[in-house]
Design a protein around this motif. Sequence first.
Motif, PDB file in Angstrom:
ATOM      1  N   ARG A 172       0.836  -1.225   0.028  1.00 52.36           N
ATOM      2  CA  ARG A 172      -0.178   0.119  -0.030  1.00 52.36           C
ATOM      3  C   ARG A 172       0.775   1.090  -0.021  1.00 52.36           C
ATOM      4  O   ARG A 172       1.705   1.452   0.696  1.00 52.36           O
ATOM      5  N   GLU A 173       0.435   1.987  -0.839  1.00 51.99           N
ATOM      6  CA  GLU A 173       1.272   3.606  -0.898  1.00 51.99           C
ATOM      7  C   GLU A 173       2.877   3.297  -0.936  1.00 51.99           C
ATOM      8  O   GLU A 173       3.501   4.088  -0.065  1.00 51.99           O
ATOM      9  N   GLY A 174       3.433   2.080  -1.537  1.00 52.68           N
ATOM     10  CA  GLY A 174       5.042   2.075  -1.642  1.00 52.68           C
ATOM     11  C   GLY A 174       5.389   1.202  -0.479  1.00 52.68           C
ATOM     12  O   GLY A 174       6.626   1.067  -0.480  1.00 52.68           O
ATOM     13  N   GLU A 175       4.628   0.690   0.371  1.00 49.47           N
ATOM     14  CA  GLU A 175       5.128   0.227   1.652  1.00 49.47           C
ATOM     15  C   GLU A 175       4.525  -1.333   1.508  1.00 49.47           C
ATOM     16  O   GLU A 175       3.400  -1.765   1.211  1.00 49.47           O
ATOM     17  N   LEU A 176       5.434  -2.198   2.535  1.00 50.50           N
ATOM     18  CA  LEU A 176       4.996  -3.728   2.429  1.00 50.50           C
ATOM     19  C   LEU A 176       3.889  -3.547   3.653  1.00 50.50           C
ATOM     20  O   LEU A 176       4.167  -2.830   4.767  1.00 50.50           O
ATOM     21  N   VAL A 177       2.738  -4.253   3.547  1.00 52.96           N
ATOM     22  CA  VAL A 177       1.900  -4.474   4.375  1.00 52.96           C
ATOM     23  C   VAL A 177       1.844  -5.602   4.921  1.00 52.96           C
ATOM     24  O   VAL A 177       1.736  -5.774   6.473  1.00 52.96           O
ATOM     25  N   GLN A 178       1.719  -6.949   4.331  1.00 46.58           N
ATOM     26  CA  GLN A 178       2.011  -8.203   4.706  1.00 46.58           C
ATOM     27  C   GLN A 178       2.552  -8.926   3.931  1.00 46.58           C
ATOM     28  O   GLN A 178       2.209  -8.968   2.580  1.00 46.58           O
ATOM     29  N   TYR A 179       3.235  -9.863   3.937  1.00 43.46           N
ATOM     30  CA  TYR A 179       3.933 -10.802   3.342  1.00 43.46           C
ATOM     31  C   TYR A 179       3.978 -12.125   3.642  1.00 43.46           C
ATOM     32  O   TYR A 179       4.623 -12.329   4.815  1.00 43.46           O
TER      33      TYR A 179
END
Lengths: 360, 398
Positions: free
Chosen positions: A210-217
């Motif tokens: 989201r918006e260039g960031e990792l949220v969940q992997y």
Amino acid sequence: MIELVNVTKEYPGTVAVKDLTFEVGDGEFCVLIGPSGCGKSTTLRMINRLIEATSGTLLIDGTDIRDYRPEELRRKIGYAIQSVGLFPHMTVAQNISVVPGLLKWETSRIDKRVGELLDLFGLDPSAYKGKYPRELSGGEAQRVGVARALAADPSILLMDEPFGALDPITRESLQNEFSRIQRGLKKTIVFVTHDIDEAIRLAARILIMREGELVQYDTPENILTSPGDKFVLEFIGTDRALKRLARLPVQGLMRSALSVVLSDDPGKVEKSLAENSYLWVTDNEGRLKGWLDRKVLDKAPFNMEDSIVRIRVADFAVSPDSTAKEALSKMVLAGTSSAPVVDNTDLLVGEIRLADLLEA
Amino acid sequence: MLTAQSTKQFKFINIDRVALIAAAAGLLSTFAAGFVTFKPNRIAAGEAFSLAASVPLQGFLAFLALWILVALLSISGIRLEKQAVFTSICGGSLLLLTFFLAGQYATAATLEHGSISRISPGTGMWIMVFAEVVLLLNAVQRGGERTRFVTALSAATVAGFVFLLLTGHLNDISIMKEYFNRQDRFFSEFKVHLLLATSSVGAATLLGIPLGILALKKKSLDAPTFFTLNILQTIPSLALFGILIPLLAYLSARYSLIREIGVQGIGWAPAVTALTLYSILPIARNTYAGFATVDPGALDAGLGMGMTRTQLLMKVEIPIASPVILNGIRIALVQAIGLTAVAALIGAGGFGVFIFQGLGQAAVDLILLGAIPTILLAVAADGITNWCIAVIQPRGIR
Ligand SMILES: Nc1ncnc2c1ncn2[C@@H]1O[C@H](COP(=O)(O)OP(=O)(O)OP(=O)(O)O)[C@@H](O)[C@H]1O
Ligand SMILES: [Mg+2]
């Protein structure tokens, strides 16, 4: 193995990718997903240096990608995109030969490879080699696009919404086909998509951005059972239980089925029916023909021929490699609490029960 | 354009409207007053003679019969491909017959009235020839699977015309008389004409292609480039020559180097400069369009697969863009051949020399001696470049 360490990409006025750190293991299928503009394509294109990262490190098998010349790096990495980008003035064979040609393979080796790949993607080489892209359907063109990406047998494959422009039916058949091919090839894949169902169907691990960031992997199962936050929950939708069933193959949930044969002694059948609520009925070869309900015993006397509920196998039965979601759908349609499992010649190999699905 | 449309619209009843109109024009000119014009000398007022009055009766009847046949064929309802075969046979015979009989009449009249008399094609003959050419071109277009045959027939007709020309059958027609009076001049002006047009287009190609690419790759240059080129294109050719004359004269007077290579205010220098300026627009515009047709996805895929910029240019962009660019060169060349005729006014030479001499002397035949070869040259350039385009057109793109 692909590793990204604190990778950032800034454009004047926007940060497309923010301090991203993750890794994709050898032979792993990683799917990047997130809303439009969240930086998926940017991330993907930084891996083959179509875009240079502003800061951070990208490693492939432990080597910094900046140690390679960009062209050299890209020739070792397959690349397939939504718009396919086949060269219109080249035949299918010439398109697939591009990277092997750049790597100066011998002609005979290239020819052999083209044939192999077309076979792999279910395109008859003699019919398709000489075709031009404008003579291909969307699905065929995308098959050729992926074949072209695999031409020089790279260990890594980058794919940016490769099936995004196809109609739902073609998309699903290509997903299944690609999934089968990947099981054999074990490439390290980074795959971008918008489509959560596609991600769940294909991925070993899903990276939500989201918006260039990792949220969940995490694995699809874990993301579906324990979404990290409200954003992920919204993203995977309210039917996540069903989506989870879509990940479960019938194979792992099925149990052995009780059945009788049409030519069995009616007395014996009557006796065993009395002990079970229903029985599957097969012919002498074991092919599913129908079923018997215990209720018929209430209307004595028992007559086998009249009591069998004959069924159209395709409407009721599922195959071992279909998903639990499909099995559930068949049960709901038929109004039954179990579904027979048959192989591709209609041989009864087991059954799957609603109760087992609910526990899975 | 028109022919293509009418083919589509009327295919189901197989009426060849173009051939029908050509037949109407042909019949009209068969009965028109001015088939040929007779003048006692080069600049005297002429007297018009109809077809019936200038050719033998059998010839007149042959014209009548052939044109009626064409008219009937065009509404016969048989397949257009078949019609094309028959109408091209009729058209070819008519064309050769027209020139043959006109030549015969000219020879007879010259014998009778002396060599200073002039026999020129009249309005009727021009309309007749035009109708015959239209008939042939139309047949080539509609030939379908018979195209090769019809094209061969048209080529044979051209060969027949050249035969008439070389064997002296047409020598007594006024234009040919003008030609024989200045045979050497004709060929030297032909060379000049060709050289002016091709060198200008050559220079414009060298300038226009990079300009087109630059405008495409650098969005900020796009608007100013084409704005300037479009403005240039709208300046009338005479005005542009007019502007260039003092400019080049000044440069030539000021810089000895420029003077030494032969640049003057008049002559080839302003002509080539103006023709080059005019030719840049079609070439730059088509280069721009040609490169713009390359799918951005193909470029992304190419780069992503590890092609270098140069490889991408040579193996993908140029093969896709070059037919479009060559088409721009074709347009520029045809345009330059026409404009070169005007350049004779500023002393550059070329077929325009005859046109302007003829205008000065009110000698229509001399005007035609300049105008007809100019048209033929343009048509030939068009045909040759079109053939080149067909050859380099990649099979996968249509
Ligand atoms: N060349 C560029 N210049 C400026 N900003 C850019 C550029 N390329 C991308 N961006 C911005 O970076 C962000 C991420 O873009 P990116 O293409 O990676 O998104 P995406 O997740 O692939 O989106 P989509 O799903 O729509 O393809 C967007 O906000 C986009 O506007
Ligand atoms: Mg994208």
